[in-house]
Design a protein around this motif. Structure first.
Motif, short mmCIF file in Angstrom:
data_model
loop_
_atom_site.label_atom_id
_atom_site.label_comp_id
_atom_site.label_asym_id
_atom_site.label_seq_id
_atom_site.Cartn_x
_atom_site.Cartn_y
_atom_site.Cartn_z
N VAL A 116 0.90 -1.31 0.01
CA VAL A 116 0.07 -0.08 0.02
C VAL A 116 0.99 1.28 -0.02
N ALA A 117 2.12 1.20 0.80
CA ALA A 117 2.80 2.28 0.84
C ALA A 117 3.43 2.69 -0.49
N ALA A 118 3.88 1.64 -1.16
CA ALA A 118 4.72 1.61 -2.34
C ALA A 118 3.55 2.13 -3.34
N ALA A 119 2.70 1.69 -3.42
CA ALA A 119 1.66 2.27 -4.35
C ALA A 119 1.22 3.79 -4.22
N VAL A 120 1.05 4.08 -2.87
CA VAL A 120 0.87 5.43 -2.75
C VAL A 120 1.98 6.40 -3.30
N ALA A 172 1.97 9.18 -6.07
CA ALA A 172 2.52 10.54 -5.57
C ALA A 172 3.37 11.04 -6.65
N ILE A 173 4.35 10.09 -6.95
CA ILE A 173 5.58 10.55 -7.92
C ILE A 173 4.95 10.86 -9.54
N GLY A 174 3.92 10.01 -9.67
CA GLY A 174 3.24 10.30 -11.10
C GLY A 174 2.42 11.53 -10.83
N PHE A 175 1.94 11.93 -9.86
CA PHE A 175 1.18 13.12 -10.14
C PHE A 175 1.98 14.08 -9.75
N LEU A 176 3.33 14.17 -9.06
CA LEU A 176 4.20 15.42 -9.02
C LEU A 176 5.04 15.45 -10.49
N MET A 178 -6.51 4.98 -12.36
CA MET A 178 -5.47 5.64 -11.64
C MET A 178 -5.12 4.94 -10.25
N VAL A 179 -5.90 4.09 -9.60
CA VAL A 179 -5.65 3.54 -8.38
C VAL A 179 -5.12 2.09 -8.78
N VAL A 180 -5.61 1.42 -9.83
CA VAL A 180 -5.26 0.21 -10.05
C VAL A 180 -3.66 0.04 -10.79
N MET A 181 -3.23 0.99 -11.42
CA MET A 181 -1.98 0.84 -11.96
C MET A 181 -0.80 0.90 -11.02
N PRO A 182 -0.87 1.95 -9.97
CA PRO A 182 0.15 1.55 -8.83
C PRO A 182 0.25 0.37 -7.87
N PHE A 183 -1.04 0.07 -7.69
CA PHE A 183 -1.19 -1.47 -7.04
C PHE A 183 -0.54 -2.37 -7.86
N LEU A 184 -0.90 -2.48 -9.25
CA LEU A 184 -0.23 -3.68 -9.75
C LEU A 184 1.20 -3.40 -9.89
N GLN A 185 1.84 -2.15 -10.09
CA GLN A 185 3.36 -2.08 -9.90
C GLN A 185 3.77 -2.43 -8.77
N ALA A 186 3.18 -2.10 -7.62
CA ALA A 186 3.72 -2.23 -6.31
C ALA A 186 3.75 -3.83 -5.96
#
Length: 132
Positions: A12-16, A20-24, A54-62
């Protein structure tokens, strides 16, 4: 909390962190350049039909990085960051390069996406390997 040996809270922390990096990168720092390179208009940007991903991609990567960190038995920030860098350069950026080579997309877009992938993979790997 662990599922199949994976630390759920670290995922969860890695996905966040990935989000955040993508948003930045894409919203705060380089939004105008990114929109120009992709040809996205303000009207296109208002279409929210794909926002659920937008939620799915970071979780899949993490989750994927969690597998790689575990398979590599990486432990600690530096080992995790190195694992993330290896995955980013040799798999993700190399795969992303096909779009740049064969579709003649702007070099700036390829560079921005590559920076994004490098930073997100390094951050996720560091978080996951440090928080075993």
């Amino acid at each position: 909390m662990r599922v199949q040996g994976h630390n759920v809270w670290a995922i969860v922390a890695a996905a966040v962190a990935i989000w955040a990096i993508g948003f930045l990168i894409y919203v705060v720092l380089f939004q105008q350049q990114w929109m120009e390179w992709t040809g996205i208009t303000e009207a296109d940007a208002q279409d929210t039909s794909r926002m659920a991903f937008m939620v799915v991609m970071p979780f899949l990567q993490a989750i994927g990085m969690s597998f790689v960190v575990r398979w590599r038995n990486a432990s600690g920030l530096v080992a995790g960051a190195m694992t993330g860098a290896i995955v980013a350069v040799l798999l993700t950026i190399a795969g992303r390069m096909y779009g740049w080579v064969y579709s003649f997309e702007p070099t700036g877009l390829f560079g921005l996406d590559s920076l994004h992938f490098l930073l997100t993979h390094v951050a996720a790997g560091a978080i996951l390997a440090a928080w075993k």
